[in-house]
Write an enzyme that holds these catalytic residues in place. Structure first.
Site, PDB file in Angstrom:
ATOM      1  N   ASN A 151       0.824  -1.570   0.182  1.00 49.98           N
ATOM      2  CA  ASN A 151       0.360   0.069   0.015  1.00 49.98           C
ATOM      3  C   ASN A 151       1.263   1.310   0.048  1.00 49.98           C
ATOM      4  O   ASN A 151       0.408   2.212  -0.755  1.00 49.98           O
ATOM      5  CB  ASN A 151      -1.218   0.018   0.931  1.00 49.98           C
ATOM      6  CG  ASN A 151      -0.900   0.419   2.857  1.00 49.98           C
ATOM      7  OD1 ASN A 151       0.890  -0.295   2.799  1.00 49.98           O
ATOM      8  ND2 ASN A 151      -0.674  -0.329   3.577  1.00 49.98           N
ATOM      9  N   GLY A 228       1.060  -7.325   6.933  1.00 50.90           N
ATOM     10  CA  GLY A 228       0.449  -7.956   7.449  1.00 50.90           C
ATOM     11  C   GLY A 228       0.920  -8.864   8.841  1.00 50.90           C
ATOM     12  O   GLY A 228       2.017  -9.310   9.001  1.00 50.90           O
ATOM     13  N   GLU A 246       6.493  -3.570  11.306  1.00 51.83           N
ATOM     14  CA  GLU A 246       4.400  -2.392  11.601  1.00 51.83           C
ATOM     15  C   GLU A 246       3.652  -3.708  10.910  1.00 51.83           C
ATOM     16  O   GLU A 246       4.349  -3.852   9.840  1.00 51.83           O
ATOM     17  CB  GLU A 246       5.311  -1.731  10.980  1.00 51.83           C
ATOM     18  CG  GLU A 246       6.359  -0.440  10.863  1.00 51.83           C
ATOM     19  CD  GLU A 246       6.042   0.685  10.165  1.00 51.83           C
ATOM     20  OE1 GLU A 246       5.890   1.438   9.889  1.00 51.83           O
ATOM     21  OE2 GLU A 246       6.955  -0.068   8.856  1.00 51.83           O
ATOM     22  N   CYS A 280      -2.806   1.123   6.925  1.00 60.78           N
ATOM     23  CA  CYS A 280      -2.941   0.478   8.558  1.00 60.78           C
ATOM     24  C   CYS A 280      -3.412   1.530   8.733  1.00 60.78           C
ATOM     25  O   CYS A 280      -4.575   0.979  10.487  1.00 60.78           O
ATOM     26  CB  CYS A 280      -1.698  -0.179   9.211  1.00 60.78           C
ATOM     27  SG  CYS A 280      -0.124   1.599   8.910  1.00 60.78           S
ATOM     28  N   GLU A 373      -9.120  -7.176  10.622  1.00 59.82           N
ATOM     29  CA  GLU A 373      -9.125  -6.386   8.825  1.00 59.82           C
ATOM     30  C   GLU A 373      -9.613  -6.217   8.347  1.00 59.82           C
ATOM     31  O   GLU A 373      -8.449  -6.774   7.433  1.00 59.82           O
ATOM     32  CB  GLU A 373      -7.436  -6.246  10.211  1.00 59.82           C
ATOM     33  CG  GLU A 373      -6.970  -4.633   9.546  1.00 59.82           C
ATOM     34  CD  GLU A 373      -5.443  -5.001   9.014  1.00 59.82           C
ATOM     35  OE1 GLU A 373      -5.090  -6.215   9.262  1.00 59.82           O
ATOM     36  OE2 GLU A 373      -4.566  -3.813   9.169  1.00 59.82           O
ATOM     37  N   ARG A 433      -0.645   8.159  10.411  1.00 58.85           N
ATOM     38  CA  ARG A 433       1.548   7.797  10.704  1.00 58.85           C
ATOM     39  C   ARG A 433       1.643   8.841  10.703  1.00 58.85           C
ATOM     40  O   ARG A 433       2.938   9.450  12.026  1.00 58.85           O
ATOM     41  CB  ARG A 433       1.499   7.242   9.314  1.00 58.85           C
ATOM     42  CG  ARG A 433       2.925   6.292   9.584  1.00 58.85           C
ATOM     43  CD  ARG A 433       3.695   5.998   8.293  1.00 58.85           C
ATOM     44  NE  ARG A 433       4.656   5.778   8.676  1.00 58.85           N
ATOM     45  CZ  ARG A 433       5.535   4.048   8.908  1.00 58.85           C
ATOM     46  NH1 ARG A 433       4.332   3.669   8.905  1.00 58.85           N
ATOM     47  NH2 ARG A 433       6.600   4.001   8.275  1.00 58.85           N
TER      48      ARG A 433
HETATM   49  P1  NAP Z   1       1.812  -8.628   3.358  1.00 58.99           P
HETATM   50  O1  NAP Z   1       0.908  -9.712   2.806  1.00 58.99           O
HETATM   51  O2  NAP Z   1       2.112  -9.277   4.724  1.00 58.99           O
HETATM   52  O3  NAP Z   1       3.896  -7.998   3.059  1.00 58.99           O
HETATM   53  C1  NAP Z   1       4.557  -6.789   2.827  1.00 58.99           C
HETATM   54  C2  NAP Z   1       5.414  -7.737   2.761  1.00 58.99           C
HETATM   55  O4  NAP Z   1       6.035  -8.654   2.659  1.00 58.99           O
HETATM   56  C3  NAP Z   1       5.151  -7.621   1.033  1.00 58.99           C
HETATM   57  O5  NAP Z   1       6.382  -7.162   0.526  1.00 58.99           O
HETATM   58  C4  NAP Z   1       5.650  -9.131   0.597  1.00 58.99           C
HETATM   59  O6  NAP Z   1       5.915  -9.817  -0.966  1.00 58.99           O
HETATM   60  C5  NAP Z   1       6.717  -9.367   1.535  1.00 58.99           C
HETATM   61  N1  NAP Z   1       6.379 -11.093   1.356  1.00 58.99           N
HETATM   62  C6  NAP Z   1       5.788 -11.931   1.507  1.00 58.99           C
HETATM   63  N2  NAP Z   1       5.989 -13.340   1.599  1.00 58.99           N
HETATM   64  C7  NAP Z   1       6.845 -13.132   2.897  1.00 58.99           C
HETATM   65  C8  NAP Z   1       7.969 -13.816   3.307  1.00 58.99           C
HETATM   66  N3  NAP Z   1       7.589 -15.393   3.641  1.00 58.99           N
HETATM   67  N4  NAP Z   1       8.684 -13.553   3.563  1.00 58.99           N
HETATM   68  C9  NAP Z   1       9.287 -12.372   3.739  1.00 58.99           C
HETATM   69  N5  NAP Z   1       8.325 -11.343   3.038  1.00 58.99           N
HETATM   70  C10 NAP Z   1       6.864 -12.033   2.599  1.00 58.99           C
HETATM   71  O7  NAP Z   1       1.207  -7.261   3.466  1.00 58.99           O
HETATM   72  P2  NAP Z   1       0.606  -6.831   2.835  1.00 58.99           P
HETATM   73  O8  NAP Z   1      -0.737  -7.332   2.564  1.00 58.99           O
HETATM   74  O9  NAP Z   1       1.548  -6.330   1.366  1.00 58.99           O
HETATM   75  O10 NAP Z   1       0.057  -4.740   3.272  1.00 58.99           O
HETATM   76  C11 NAP Z   1      -0.754  -5.017   3.982  1.00 58.99           C
HETATM   77  C12 NAP Z   1      -0.850  -5.563   4.958  1.00 58.99           C
HETATM   78  O11 NAP Z   1       0.155  -4.885   5.687  1.00 58.99           O
HETATM   79  C13 NAP Z   1      -2.622  -4.981   6.433  1.00 58.99           C
HETATM   80  O12 NAP Z   1      -1.924  -5.899   7.115  1.00 58.99           O
HETATM   81  C14 NAP Z   1      -1.849  -3.545   7.145  1.00 58.99           C
HETATM   82  O13 NAP Z   1      -2.010  -2.831   8.260  1.00 58.99           O
HETATM   83  C15 NAP Z   1       0.110  -3.863   7.117  1.00 58.99           C
HETATM   84  N6  NAP Z   1       0.762  -2.625   7.170  1.00 58.99           N
HETATM   85  C16 NAP Z   1       1.110  -2.414   8.226  1.00 58.99           C
HETATM   86  C17 NAP Z   1       1.657  -1.142   8.202  1.00 58.99           C
HETATM   87  C18 NAP Z   1       2.089  -0.255   9.809  1.00 58.99           C
HETATM   88  O14 NAP Z   1       2.524   0.849   9.970  1.00 58.99           O
HETATM   89  N7  NAP Z   1       2.138  -1.077  10.914  1.00 58.99           N
HETATM   90  C19 NAP Z   1       1.402  -0.190   7.471  1.00 58.99           C
HETATM   91  C20 NAP Z   1       1.109  -0.305   6.351  1.00 58.99           C
HETATM   92  C21 NAP Z   1       0.378  -1.651   6.713  1.00 58.99           C
HETATM   93  P3  NAP Z   1       4.736  -9.956  -1.833  1.00 58.99           P
HETATM   94  O15 NAP Z   1       4.028  -8.838  -2.474  1.00 58.99           O
HETATM   95  O16 NAP Z   1       5.759 -10.449  -2.704  1.00 58.99           O
HETATM   96  O17 NAP Z   1       4.170 -11.145  -1.301  1.00 58.99           O
END
Ligand code: NAP
Length: 478
Positions: A151, A228, A246, A280, A373, A433
């Site tokens: 995002n 996530g 995060e 997030c 979420e 944020r």
């Molecule tokens: P995600 O599915 O957890 O992916 C995040 C990152 O991790 C992507 O670059 C993804 O790559 C990578 N990834 C996936 N599997 C992995 C593994 N086994 N080892 C290492 N890296 C891996 O999250 P998302 O769908 O991109 O983002 C949405 C989530 O992020 C929501 O839950 C949101 O709340 C959270 N978020 C939190 C914050 C905060 O500051 N707390 C800010 C923004 C978003 P690929 O794309 O190649 O799968």
């Protein structure tokens, strides 16, 4: 998987971007090939070597290069924003690159905090004479692995890259598959600024394929991850290295009877529906006092009706969510709530990944959407009979990222903030944020450690002490 070192991006980056080859077009395999592993090993090795000399580069020079990168990033604002529109359906008006300012601030803050050390003398500790002087300062960790989410593939990458570099680390970036082209363009700006070869590398490819190999790599000295619950799995596997996690959130918005209701309504709208709820810090549950609930719901509904829905190219307010599986997940939450008796304030409508904005009233704790979420343009409202009920709901969540409270009574607001188990509480505003130098953190399943520019720089360093041992005093002097 595709690996870019400083040199390959500098040489091939333009072609890569011109041809708009999203690295995700590589057919996915769930296990890294031995070739992929070999490439990652090589990258980490190069990164390690580059870091050694970077750590010796004077702080002012590191800052100078970061300022240069910030200026180049700003020059590239339009094409990067276009990538964000194409890759992750970010409305053009939202795709403003604030990252340049973040990089500049980081350079300045780094010079301020890394230029200082500490001097201690031993006789302040019982039983010691003044025979030891301790000098301590902050030194880099080594190779930092940065993994941002889809995002904010640029800003959340930059928020890891800049602190890592100013602190003297090298950086390996694994961008999200959706958002990789924008991230590569951003990395290219750093290379154009003239950072040394190998200092910033980029490994693209599906996280499910290469993620474990990267995050468990013995050459990685720190992981800064945003995403996530993948982050929970990573923290269990990563080993003894500093982690900055995060993760997700279920940010609650508590509205009291004495609140400025119009302000609360605008905040729900912006907080809950901006970028189609894929933030997030989006408002993910409204906890409103029964006596003002009808007014809040009515006013939010009137504004939801005016939101434009369509493609990001048309600058619509609500654009398609990132994947079909995300849309299916959101739909599942809505159907569960509907079946259990929630009131759907608008007709549920979906076309492919495009979901029309929806307010769900009279949600109860037995519904999944009360806790999960959605990461979509869907906001649940729970009517509460007391502030304590609202705080209880907020604290019963597995998440603890942010929360917000609306009231005109500042004393009450502070007490509620104290009682809410979240990393941050906003008073009279939606969760957010920024600004990027504020501390930003989650508790429970929302994360480990604290972000924000200063905290990130500190987190990406360790303390090094040198102790000067003086001869034992003879007390004969003078
Ligand atoms: P995600 O599915 O957890 O992916 C995040 C990152 O991790 C992507 O670059 C993804 O790559 C990578 N990834 C996936 N599997 C992995 C593994 N086994 N080892 C290492 N890296 C891996 O999250 P998302 O769908 O991109 O983002 C949405 C989530 O992020 C929501 O839950 C949101 O709340 C959270 N978020 C939190 C914050 C905060 O500051 N707390 C800010 C923004 C978003 P690929 O794309 O190649 O799968």
């Amino acid at each position: 998987m595709m690996v870019c070192t400083s040199s390959t991006v500098a040489e091939n980056g333009r072609n890569l971007l011109r041809e708009n080859q999203c690295p995700s077009s590589t057919p996915p395999t769930e296990r890294p090939t031995s070739k992929s592993k070999e490439e990652v090993n090589k990258i980490v090795e190069v990164s390690k070597a580059a870091q050694k000399s970077w750590a010796k580069t004077p702080l002012w020079k590191r800052a100078e290069l970061l300022h240069k990168a910030a200026a180049i990033l700003k020059e590239h604002k339009v094409p990067i924003a276009k990538c964000l529109v194409n890759e992750i359906a970010k409305p053009a008006k939202d795709a403003v690159v604030r990252s340049g300012d973040l990089v500049s601030y980081c350079a300045e803050e780094g010079v301020r905090i890394l230029g200082e050390g500490k001097f201690l003398v031993s006789d302040s500790f019982p039983g010691n004479e003044r025979t030891k002087y301790c000098l301590s300062s902050k030194i880099p960790l080594g190779v930092v692995l940065a993994i941002p989410p889809f995002n904010y593939p640029v800003n959340l990458a930059v928020s890891k890259i800049a602190p890592a570099l100013i602190a003297g680390n090298s950086l390996v970036l694994k961008p999200p598959t959706q958002g990789a082209v924008a991230a590569l363009h951003m990395v290219h700006c750093f290379h154009l600024a003239g950072f040394p070869k190998g200092l910033i590398s980029c490994v693209t490819g599906k996280g499910s394929e290469i993620g474990d190999f990267l995050t468990m790599h013995p050459g990685v000295n720190c992981i800064s991850f945003t995403g996530g619950d993948t982050g929970i799995a990573i923290s269990k596997k990563a080993g003894m290295i500093p982690l900055q996690m995060e993760l997700g959130g279920k940010d609650a918005c508590i509205i009291l009877e004495d609140a400025d209701l119009d302000l609360a309504v605008i905040s729900i709208l912006k907080g809950g529906f901006a970028y189609s709820g894929q933030r997030c810090t989006a408002v993910k549950v409204v906890l409103v006092m029964e006596s003002v609930a009808d007014t809040i719901v009515e006013k939010v509904n009137a504004k939801v009706a005016k939101l434009t829905v369509g493609p990001p190219e048309d600058d619509c307010d609500i654009t398609p969510v990132v994947t079909e599986s995300s849309a299916n997940f959101i739909e599942g939450l809505v159907m569960d709530a509907k079946q259990k008796g929630a009131t759907l304030c608008q007709e549920y409508k979906r076309e492919g990944n495009l979901i029309w904005p929806l307010l769900l009233d009279k949600v109860r704790p037995d519904m999944r959407i009360a806790w999960e979420e959605p990461f979509g343009p869907v906001v649940p409202v729970i009517r509460i009979k007391s502030v304590e009920e609202g705080i209880h709901h907020c604290n019963a969540s597995n998440f603890g990222l942010q929360g917000c409270v609306f009231t005109k009574d500042i004393n009450k607001a502070i007490l509620i903030s104290d009682a809410m188990e979240t990393g941050t509480v906003q008073i009279n505003s939606a969760p957010a944020r920024g600004p990027d130098h504020f501390p930003f953190q989650g508790v429970k399943e929302s994360g480990i450690g604290s972000q924000g520019i200063t905290n990130s720089i500190n987190m990406m360093t360790k303390i090094k002490s040198t102790v000067i041992n003086l001869p034992t005093p003879s007390y004969t002097m003078g």
